[in-house]
Design a protein around this motif. Structure first.
Motif, PDB file in Angstrom:
ATOM      1  N   THR A 167      20.315 -32.508 -40.920  1.00 68.82           N
ATOM      2  CA  THR A 167      19.051 -32.053 -41.509  1.00 68.82           C
ATOM      3  C   THR A 167      18.145 -31.427 -40.451  1.00 68.82           C
ATOM      4  N   ALA A 168      18.723 -31.063 -39.311  1.00 64.85           N
ATOM      5  CA  ALA A 168      17.960 -30.413 -38.239  1.00 64.85           C
ATOM      6  C   ALA A 168      18.376 -28.963 -38.052  1.00 64.85           C
ATOM      7  N   TRP A 169      19.677 -28.699 -38.018  1.00 64.62           N
ATOM      8  CA  TRP A 169      20.174 -27.348 -37.750  1.00 64.62           C
ATOM      9  C   TRP A 169      20.156 -26.478 -39.002  1.00 64.62           C
TER      10      TRP A 169
ATOM     11  N   ILE B 152      23.451 -20.966 -35.106  1.00 62.44           N
ATOM     12  CA  ILE B 152      22.569 -21.842 -35.875  1.00 62.44           C
ATOM     13  C   ILE B 152      21.377 -22.174 -34.981  1.00 62.44           C
ATOM     14  N   TYR B 153      20.281 -22.594 -35.585  1.00 63.37           N
ATOM     15  CA  TYR B 153      19.103 -22.869 -34.760  1.00 63.37           C
ATOM     16  C   TYR B 153      18.409 -24.150 -35.193  1.00 63.37           C
TER      17      TYR B 153
ATOM     18  N   ARG C 170      30.589 -32.274 -30.410  1.00 65.01           N
ATOM     19  CA  ARG C 170      31.387 -32.322 -31.647  1.00 65.01           C
ATOM     20  C   ARG C 170      30.543 -32.721 -32.842  1.00 65.01           C
ATOM     21  N   SER C 171      29.359 -33.285 -32.575  1.00 65.65           N
ATOM     22  CA  SER C 171      28.498 -33.755 -33.654  1.00 65.65           C
ATOM     23  C   SER C 171      27.189 -32.969 -33.658  1.00 65.65           C
ATOM     24  N   PRO C 172      26.712 -32.519 -34.824  1.00 65.22           N
ATOM     25  CA  PRO C 172      25.417 -31.833 -34.877  1.00 65.22           C
ATOM     26  C   PRO C 172      24.265 -32.739 -34.458  1.00 65.22           C
ATOM     27  N   SER C 173      24.432 -34.045 -34.622  1.00 73.31           N
ATOM     28  CA  SER C 173      23.361 -34.968 -34.239  1.00 73.31           C
ATOM     29  C   SER C 173      23.213 -35.031 -32.723  1.00 73.31           C
ATOM     30  N   TRP C 174      24.338 -35.083 -32.001  1.00 74.02           N
ATOM     31  CA  TRP C 174      24.256 -35.119 -30.541  1.00 74.02           C
ATOM     32  C   TRP C 174      23.743 -33.789 -29.999  1.00 74.02           C
ATOM     33  N   ALA C 175      24.126 -32.697 -30.643  1.00 75.79           N
ATOM     34  CA  ALA C 175      23.634 -31.384 -30.210  1.00 75.79           C
ATOM     35  C   ALA C 175      22.122 -31.296 -30.389  1.00 75.79           C
ATOM     36  N   ALA C 176      21.627 -31.784 -31.523  1.00 77.48           N
ATOM     37  CA  ALA C 176      20.186 -31.761 -31.774  1.00 77.48           C
ATOM     38  C   ALA C 176      19.451 -32.695 -30.825  1.00 77.48           C
ATOM     39  N   LEU C 177      20.051 -33.863 -30.538  1.00 79.62           N
ATOM     40  CA  LEU C 177      19.408 -34.815 -29.634  1.00 79.62           C
ATOM     41  C   LEU C 177      19.281 -34.230 -28.227  1.00 79.62           C
TER      42      LEU C 177
ATOM     43  N   GLN D 196       3.661 -27.102 -29.210  1.00 81.80           N
ATOM     44  CA  GLN D 196       4.275 -25.974 -29.899  1.00 81.80           C
ATOM     45  C   GLN D 196       5.782 -26.180 -29.990  1.00 81.80           C
ATOM     46  N   LYS D 197       6.356 -25.834 -31.126  1.00 84.11           N
ATOM     47  CA  LYS D 197       7.791 -26.010 -31.321  1.00 84.11           C
ATOM     48  C   LYS D 197       8.571 -24.970 -30.531  1.00 84.11           C
ATOM     49  N   LYS D 198       9.717 -25.397 -30.030  1.00 85.94           N
ATOM     50  CA  LYS D 198      10.629 -24.509 -29.322  1.00 85.94           C
ATOM     51  C   LYS D 198      11.860 -24.299 -30.186  1.00 85.94           C
ATOM     52  N   LYS D 199      12.365 -23.077 -30.194  1.00 85.05           N
ATOM     53  CA  LYS D 199      13.542 -22.762 -30.997  1.00 85.05           C
ATOM     54  C   LYS D 199      14.791 -22.823 -30.126  1.00 85.05           C
TER      55      LYS D 199
END
Length: 305
Positions: free
Chosen positions: A290-292, A234-235, A266-273, A244-247
């Motif tokens: 709503t990020a990944w 997932i990205y 374990r959480s997508p929110s912590w991974a995104a943060l 510029q955005k980084k992927k």
């Protein structure tokens, strides 16, 4: 007990209600979401002029919701303290004068604080539309938000009889065994209350305090249902304003956790943060659902819906 190296933290009581209130004010985004703003306590009045002071008001810009916030200690009791106090706050908050006051204070925050203004911008709300958007939000019924140290059966029963939606977050305090001044606080994950008495389905949704609710989706749930697969990529694309955005690319693990930047979350929110902070952002929260995105561009939140 929580053990960190040689340190042992045991659950302890809040000194008083003010301590819990301060913890909520300092960490409100972990309760109401990354696109929320918080208005500290202010006096409002019922239709007959009886004054009351909630601990604050929270406005979720993204989901167009607003909250009357009352931090409580479970020891204060439902019938003598909590229920009468919140009932008075509801009656006062429904008055037009109170709603106008809430809107004005929120507009002032937008105009004075760059981080608050950024939240409106991220939700594509132009400055000229801020007052209208806020007015539309507070024209809806409020949600009763109660951060509390423990939830009694009477509080659950009372919450389930209310006309308005009631959300209860359990916040726990831990002190280091040999140094009681070293404190940590435990919050529910992913902005989810422990108890959500939602009148739209007339069913209380009970989260981590009584076991995970069957209707609550996690990444592991999506893996179990075959909507996401172990080792699938997932990205998340992010860049601070003007850059510029980084992927960032992450890998779904067999247990539903997310591996990215050398860590496992374990959480997508912590991974995104973790990715946002890697880019230099000082943000403290983000809604990872709503990020990944999956490799074909679908938000992982779409699977929950």
């Amino acid at each position: 007990m929580i053990i960190i190296g040689t340190k042992k933290f045991t659950k302890t009581s809040f000194r008083n209600e003010e301590e819990l209130e301060n913890v909520v004010v300092e960490n409100y985004e972990y309760l109401f979401g990354p696109n929320s703003i918080y208005l500290p306590k202010a006096k409002i009045q019922t239709n007959d002029g009886v004054g009351t002071i909630p601990d604050g008001f929270a406005i979720d810009i993204e989901n167009k919701k607003w909250y009357i916030v009352e931090a409580e200690l479970g020891a204060h009791g439902v019938w003598v303290h909590i229920a009468p106090q919140i009932t008075k706050q509801i009656l006062a908050a429904l008055q037009k004068q109170a709603k106008d006051k809430i809107c004005e204070r929120a507009v002032d925050l937008h105009n004075q604080k760059p981080d608050v203004k950024e939240k409106f911008e991220e939700n594509n709300i132009k400055p000229i539309d801020v007052r209208k958007v806020l007015s539309d939000i507070v024209s809806k019924d409020p949600i009763i938000a109660i951060p509390i140290d423990y939830v009694s059966n009477d509080l659950k029963d009372w919450s389930n009889t209310q006309r308005f939606e009631v959300k209860l977050w359990v916040i726990s305090k831990y002190a280091e065994l040999t140094n009681p001044d070293e404190i940590m606080y435990e919050f529910p994950e992913d902005f989810k209350p422990d108890f959500d008495f939602n009148k739209s389905n007339n069913t209380p949704n009970m989260g981590s305090t009584l076991g995970r609710d069957v209707g609550e989706f996690t990444i592991s749930t999506l893996v179990e249902k075959g909507l996401l697969k172990p080792n699938e990529y997932i990205y998340f694309e992010y860049g601070q304003r003007g850059r510029q955005k980084k992927k960032y690319t992450a890998t779904i693990q067999e247990d539903g956790s997310i591996a990215v930047l050398g860590g496992i979350y374990r959480s997508p929110s912590w991974a995104a943060l973790a990715c946002m902070q890697d880019s230099g952002s000082n943000r403290k929260t983000v809604n990872g659902w709503t990020a990944w995105r999956t490799q074909d561009g679908k938000l992982i939140d779409s699977f929950r819906n």
